[in-house]
Design an enzyme around this catalytic site. Structure first.
Site, PDB file in Angstrom:
ATOM      1  CB  THR A 149      -0.910  -0.030   1.235  1.00  0.00           C
ATOM      2  OG1 THR A 149      -1.827   1.057   1.163  1.00  0.00           O
ATOM      3  CG2 THR A 149      -0.110   0.087   2.505  1.00  0.00           C
TER       4      THR A 149
ATOM      5  NE  ARG B   8      -9.466  -5.709   5.130  1.00  0.00           N
ATOM      6  CZ  ARG B   8      -8.310  -5.063   5.023  1.00  0.00           C
ATOM      7  NH1 ARG B   8      -8.007  -4.429   3.913  1.00  0.00           N
ATOM      8  NH2 ARG B   8      -7.449  -5.059   6.038  1.00  0.00           N
TER       9      ARG B   8
ATOM     10  N   GLY C 227     -10.372  -1.857   5.201  1.00  0.00           N
ATOM     11  CA  GLY C 227      -9.262  -1.925   6.137  1.00  0.00           C
ATOM     12  C   GLY C 227      -9.056  -0.648   6.908  1.00  0.00           C
ATOM     13  CG  ASP C 228      -5.056   0.166   8.297  1.00  0.00           C
ATOM     14  OD1 ASP C 228      -5.080  -0.704   7.406  1.00  0.00           O
ATOM     15  OD2 ASP C 228      -4.059   0.864   8.545  1.00  0.00           O
TER      16      ASP C 228
ATOM     17  CB  THR D 129       1.842   0.350   5.524  1.00  0.00           C
ATOM     18  OG1 THR D 129       1.811  -0.741   4.589  1.00  0.00           O
ATOM     19  CG2 THR D 129       3.248   0.465   6.073  1.00  0.00           C
ATOM     20  N   GLY D 130       0.350  -2.268   6.800  1.00  0.00           N
ATOM     21  CA  GLY D 130       0.554  -3.598   7.358  1.00  0.00           C
ATOM     22  C   GLY D 130      -0.753  -4.349   7.509  1.00  0.00           C
TER      23      GLY D 130
ATOM     24  N   GLY E 160      -4.051  -4.600   8.394  1.00  0.00           N
ATOM     25  CA  GLY E 160      -5.026  -3.553   8.663  1.00  0.00           C
ATOM     26  C   GLY E 160      -5.916  -3.795   9.852  1.00  0.00           C
TER      27      GLY E 160
END
Length: 292
Positions: free
Chosen positions: A161, A189, A191-192, A212-213, A215
């Protein structure tokens, strides 16, 4: 980019951008090269007085358009084989936020996020309704063939990302992020990345952060805001706050990933507990070092 409301109150500025956390071998060199070129370009804009919010938006647009990251053109597909993208942008001056989630037609989701911030009373719009509204507002749309990951590739590898944080010469902070999610995600879905406090946060008095990672772990811990909270309430300096957020709070949930941050003094940091994270930084200090 032409500076708008150019800032020149200070000589201090900074930009940090990331191309995602990764696991295993370092990603293909094209990603590192792209990040470096974009960071240098953004640094020149800030040096010339461009505002942080505009620079963050343009940086993310460039990364979305590159096709080498999991954002914009390079977004990966979900289990249904469709591209659904999330993005957000936050203004440290006002705490205003704009975000889009699960959009599939926008060429640049970060443009959609900025539009939501500027032209609606809302923070987050999602799905086909968001696509339709933003297309009606004049934002550029594309069909499915535009996205690289929508075309089967035998050698496809997951891409990271993208995110950016900036401090401009007026002392303003901003953060932005964009993603296609993760491989194998369920349709719908979110994410964060488009959630303020989890995927990003910006407050002129404290810090601008982009995450990043994994989420879901960032959502559970509201990790981007935790960096700011540690700075405000525990009076921790930016590096300590970022390290504690990742190595204490994130790891306690079993989450992995990282974050980038810059504070109002132009101090920058990147922290991760994954195998690595692609990051490039350009600051007024680095300009002075190169001139010596």
């Amino acid at each position: 980019m032409n500076p708008i409301l150019a800032c020149d109150d200070s000589t201090r500025f900074a930009i940090v951008i990331h191309g995602g956390a990764y696991w295993g071998a370092e990603p293909e060199p094209a990603r590192r090269t792209t990040l470096r070129k974009v960071a240098e370009r953004a640094g020149r804009w800030l040096k010339d007085g461009a505002p942080a919010l505009a620079v963050v938006e343009e940086v993310v647009v460039l990364l979305e358009d590159s096709g080498v990251f999991n954002a914009g053109r390079g977004s990966i597909t979900n289990l249904a084989g469709d591209v659904e993208m999330d993005a957000a942008i936050m203004d440290g001056r006002t705490l205003d936020v704009g975000a889009v989630a699960a959009v599939s037609q926008l060429k640049n989701p970060i443009r959609g996020a900025r539009y939501v911030m500027k032209w609606t009373p809302h923070v987050l719009l999602s799905g086909p309704s968001a696509d339709d509204f933003l297309a009606a507002g004049g934002l550029e749309t594309v069909d499915r063939t535009y996205f690289h990951a929508a075309k089967p590739k035998p050698d496809f590898e997951e891409k990271g990302t993208v995110g950016a944080v900036a401090l401009d010469r007026c002392g303003n902070l901003a953060a932005g992020a964009s993603t296609g999610g993760f491989t194998g995600k369920m349709a719908g879905r979110i994410g964060d990345t488009p959630i303020p406090g989890a995927g990003l946060y910006a407050d002129n008095d404290l810090v601008a952060v982009a995450s990043t990672g994994h989420g879901e772990s960032f959502l559970k811990t509201v990790l981007a805001y935790e960096v700011a909270a540690r700075m405000r309430f525990a009076k921790q300096p930016i590096e300590e706050a970022a390290n504690n957020a990742v190595f204490e709070t994130l790891e306690a949930t079993g989450g992995q990933g990282g974050l980038i941050a810059v504070n109002s003094l132009g101090q920058t940091v990147s922290v991760y507990n994954s195998d690595g994270m692609l990051v490039e930084t350009f600051t007024s200090e680095s300009v002075l070092a190169n001139e010596d």
